[in-house]
Design a protein around this motif. Structure first.
Motif, PDB file in Angstrom:
ATOM      1  N   GLN A 109     -15.888   3.308 -24.032  1.00  0.00           N
ATOM      2  CA  GLN A 109     -17.275   2.889 -23.797  1.00  0.00           C
ATOM      3  C   GLN A 109     -18.206   3.470 -24.850  1.00  0.00           C
ATOM      4  N   GLU A 110     -17.955   4.727 -25.258  1.00  0.00           N
ATOM      5  CA  GLU A 110     -18.774   5.359 -26.290  1.00  0.00           C
ATOM      6  C   GLU A 110     -18.593   4.661 -27.637  1.00  0.00           C
ATOM      7  N   ILE A 111     -17.367   4.252 -27.939  1.00  0.00           N
ATOM      8  CA  ILE A 111     -17.117   3.525 -29.189  1.00  0.00           C
ATOM      9  C   ILE A 111     -17.879   2.215 -29.189  1.00  0.00           C
ATOM     10  N   ALA A 112     -17.842   1.509 -28.068  1.00  0.00           N
ATOM     11  CA  ALA A 112     -18.575   0.239 -27.951  1.00  0.00           C
ATOM     12  C   ALA A 112     -20.075   0.474 -28.115  1.00  0.00           C
ATOM     13  N   HIS A 113     -20.563   1.593 -27.567  1.00  0.00           N
ATOM     14  CA  HIS A 113     -21.986   1.930 -27.696  1.00  0.00           C
ATOM     15  C   HIS A 113     -22.350   2.215 -29.142  1.00  0.00           C
ATOM     16  N   ASP A 114     -21.512   2.996 -29.848  1.00  0.00           N
ATOM     17  CA  ASP A 114     -21.771   3.301 -31.255  1.00  0.00           C
ATOM     18  C   ASP A 114     -21.756   2.053 -32.111  1.00  0.00           C
ATOM     19  N   ALA A 115     -20.890   1.090 -31.745  1.00  0.00           N
ATOM     20  CA  ALA A 115     -20.777  -0.158 -32.504  1.00  0.00           C
ATOM     21  C   ALA A 115     -21.771  -1.216 -32.017  1.00  0.00           C
ATOM     22  N   LYS A 131     -13.612   2.730 -36.419  1.00  0.00           N
ATOM     23  CA  LYS A 131     -14.178   3.321 -37.631  1.00  0.00           C
ATOM     24  C   LYS A 131     -15.694   3.467 -37.552  1.00  0.00           C
ATOM     25  N   GLN A 132     -16.333   2.688 -36.673  1.00  0.00           N
ATOM     26  CA  GLN A 132     -17.790   2.753 -36.551  1.00  0.00           C
ATOM     27  C   GLN A 132     -18.242   3.843 -35.588  1.00  0.00           C
ATOM     28  N   ALA A 133     -17.301   4.443 -34.886  1.00  0.00           N
ATOM     29  CA  ALA A 133     -17.652   5.479 -33.911  1.00  0.00           C
ATOM     30  C   ALA A 133     -17.906   6.816 -34.600  1.00  0.00           C
ATOM     31  N   LYS A 134     -18.577   7.698 -33.900  1.00  0.00           N
ATOM     32  CA  LYS A 134     -18.825   9.041 -34.416  1.00  0.00           C
ATOM     33  C   LYS A 134     -17.502   9.804 -34.489  1.00  0.00           C
ATOM     34  N   PRO A 135     -17.382  10.755 -35.435  1.00  0.00           N
ATOM     35  CA  PRO A 135     -16.135  11.520 -35.561  1.00  0.00           C
ATOM     36  C   PRO A 135     -15.680  12.171 -34.261  1.00  0.00           C
ATOM     37  N   ALA A 136     -16.619  12.747 -33.509  1.00  0.00           N
ATOM     38  CA  ALA A 136     -16.254  13.396 -32.246  1.00  0.00           C
ATOM     39  C   ALA A 136     -15.702  12.382 -31.248  1.00  0.00           C
ATOM     40  N   THR A 137     -16.301  11.197 -31.217  1.00  0.00           N
ATOM     41  CA  THR A 137     -15.829  10.146 -30.306  1.00  0.00           C
ATOM     42  C   THR A 137     -14.445   9.670 -30.703  1.00  0.00           C
ATOM     43  N   VAL A 184     -11.853  12.295 -29.547  1.00  0.00           N
ATOM     44  CA  VAL A 184     -11.588  12.219 -28.115  1.00  0.00           C
ATOM     45  C   VAL A 184     -10.759  10.976 -27.794  1.00  0.00           C
ATOM     46  N   PHE A 185     -11.103   9.859 -28.429  1.00  0.00           N
ATOM     47  CA  PHE A 185     -10.382   8.604 -28.193  1.00  0.00           C
ATOM     48  C   PHE A 185      -8.906   8.753 -28.563  1.00  0.00           C
ATOM     49  N   LEU A 186      -8.641   9.277 -29.752  1.00  0.00           N
ATOM     50  CA  LEU A 186      -7.258   9.407 -30.214  1.00  0.00           C
ATOM     51  C   LEU A 186      -6.478  10.421 -29.380  1.00  0.00           C
ATOM     52  N   GLU A 187      -7.132  11.530 -29.027  1.00  0.00           N
ATOM     53  CA  GLU A 187      -6.468  12.539 -28.201  1.00  0.00           C
ATOM     54  C   GLU A 187      -6.068  11.978 -26.840  1.00  0.00           C
ATOM     55  N   ASP A 188      -6.997  11.264 -26.222  1.00  0.00           N
ATOM     56  CA  ASP A 188      -6.697  10.719 -24.896  1.00  0.00           C
ATOM     57  C   ASP A 188      -5.783   9.507 -24.969  1.00  0.00           C
ATOM     58  N   LEU A 189      -5.791   8.827 -26.094  1.00  0.00           N
ATOM     59  CA  LEU A 189      -4.820   7.747 -26.281  1.00  0.00           C
ATOM     60  C   LEU A 189      -3.405   8.322 -26.267  1.00  0.00           C
ATOM     61  N   VAL A 190      -3.221   9.417 -26.989  1.00  0.00           N
ATOM     62  CA  VAL A 190      -1.909  10.077 -27.025  1.00  0.00           C
ATOM     63  C   VAL A 190      -1.565  10.648 -25.651  1.00  0.00           C
ATOM     64  N   ALA A 191      -2.559  11.269 -24.995  1.00  0.00           N
ATOM     65  CA  ALA A 191      -2.309  11.869 -23.683  1.00  0.00           C
ATOM     66  C   ALA A 191      -1.925  10.803 -22.655  1.00  0.00           C
ATOM     67  N   THR A 192      -2.665   9.685 -22.669  1.00  0.00           N
ATOM     68  CA  THR A 192      -2.385   8.619 -21.703  1.00  0.00           C
ATOM     69  C   THR A 192      -1.054   7.941 -21.994  1.00  0.00           C
ATOM     70  N   VAL A 248      -3.497  14.233 -35.444  1.00  0.00           N
ATOM     71  CA  VAL A 248      -3.948  15.367 -36.265  1.00  0.00           C
ATOM     72  C   VAL A 248      -4.158  14.922 -37.715  1.00  0.00           C
ATOM     73  N   GLY A 249      -3.201  14.162 -38.260  1.00  0.00           N
ATOM     74  CA  GLY A 249      -3.329  13.680 -39.634  1.00  0.00           C
ATOM     75  C   GLY A 249      -4.491  12.735 -39.811  1.00  0.00           C
ATOM     76  N   ASN A 250      -4.680  11.842 -38.839  1.00  0.00           N
ATOM     77  CA  ASN A 250      -5.765  10.869 -38.914  1.00  0.00           C
ATOM     78  C   ASN A 250      -7.121  11.553 -38.877  1.00  0.00           C
ATOM     79  N   VAL A 251      -7.295  12.488 -37.948  1.00  0.00           N
ATOM     80  CA  VAL A 251      -8.567  13.207 -37.824  1.00  0.00           C
ATOM     81  C   VAL A 251      -8.838  14.042 -39.071  1.00  0.00           C
ATOM     82  N   PHE A 252      -7.795  14.678 -39.599  1.00  0.00           N
ATOM     83  CA  PHE A 252      -7.960  15.495 -40.812  1.00  0.00           C
ATOM     84  C   PHE A 252      -8.442  14.637 -41.975  1.00  0.00           C
ATOM     85  N   LEU A 253      -7.820  13.473 -42.181  1.00  0.00           N
ATOM     86  CA  LEU A 253      -8.197  12.606 -43.294  1.00  0.00           C
ATOM     87  C   LEU A 253      -9.619  12.098 -43.137  1.00  0.00           C
TER      88      LEU A 253
END
Length: 201
Positions: free
Chosen positions: A18-24, A42-48, A51-59, A96-101
């Motif tokens: 939802q936050e990504i949709a809001h940023d976009a 790519k249009q979302a804030k870095p912090a968003t 969180v998205f990628l972390e929870d994608l992996v967790a889910t 981790v690699g994606n966020v670092f880059l």
């Protein structure tokens, strides 16, 4: 506890979408939200994004782990749990690699073609702008630095040029995230260089 945690992770994942949709600036709901969140990541804030990628992996990891446990207990394929662990590890490594880059690119500054196309269309709508000879949009984190050189009628007075600059700078700064704007002038050479994208909105 595992199932409760999976539900919580899924809830945070939905909130991140939802936050990504809001940023976009999208009003996506239901299944459409899932597709738009991946497309607009790519249009979302870095912090968003983090969180998205972390929870994608967790889910996804939780689902994979549960399936692996079921498979290893129901079938003779006991290696399923080990394979699941490897898959989850690879997904975490990707995050981790994606966020670092992305953070490295944001810290060093990178050109943002989407914002440049949007601003180019906005600038060319001004009746006093004949052409754009230079347009650079550099993104650093959540912020944009804009440098543009426009071509105008050489007979304009300094006062008229100053009015154009103030008008354009105001319109550019109204765009989200822009903190620095530099506008230069050049006389119209009668050769059209800048072409507005056909899908510009």
């Amino acid at each position: 506890d595992v199932y409760k945690r999976q539900v919580l992770e899924s809830g945070v994942f939905v909130k991140a979408m939802q936050e990504i949709a809001h940023d976009a600036k999208l009003d996506s709901k239901g299944p459409r939200l899932i597709l738009d969140s991946f497309r607009s990541l790519k249009q979302a804030k870095p912090a968003t994004r983090l969180v998205f990628l972390e929870d994608l992996v967790a889910t996804a990891g939780g689902v994979v782990a549960m399936l692996a446990v079921i498979i290893s207990h129901v079938t003779p394929f006991h290696q399923a749990e080990g394979i699941a662990s490897i898959l989850i590890g690879l997904m975490m490594f990707y995050v981790v690699g994606n966020v670092f880059l992305q953070n490295a690119a944001g810290a060093l500054g990178e050109a943002d073609e989407t914002m440049a196309a949007r601003l180019g269309g906005l600038i060319m709508k001004d009746p006093d702008v004949k052409d754009i000879s230079k347009l650079e949009v550099i993104k650093e984190g959540d912020h944009f630095h804009v440098e543009v050189e426009i071509e105008v009628d050489p007979t304009l007075t300094i006062a008229q040029a100053d009015d154009i600059k103030d008008r354009l700078e105001l319109q550019i700064r109204l765009q989200q995230g822009i903190i620095d704007v530099t506008i230069g002038f050049d006389e119209d050479d009668k050769i059209q260089q800048y072409v507005v994208a056909t899908d510009e909105t």
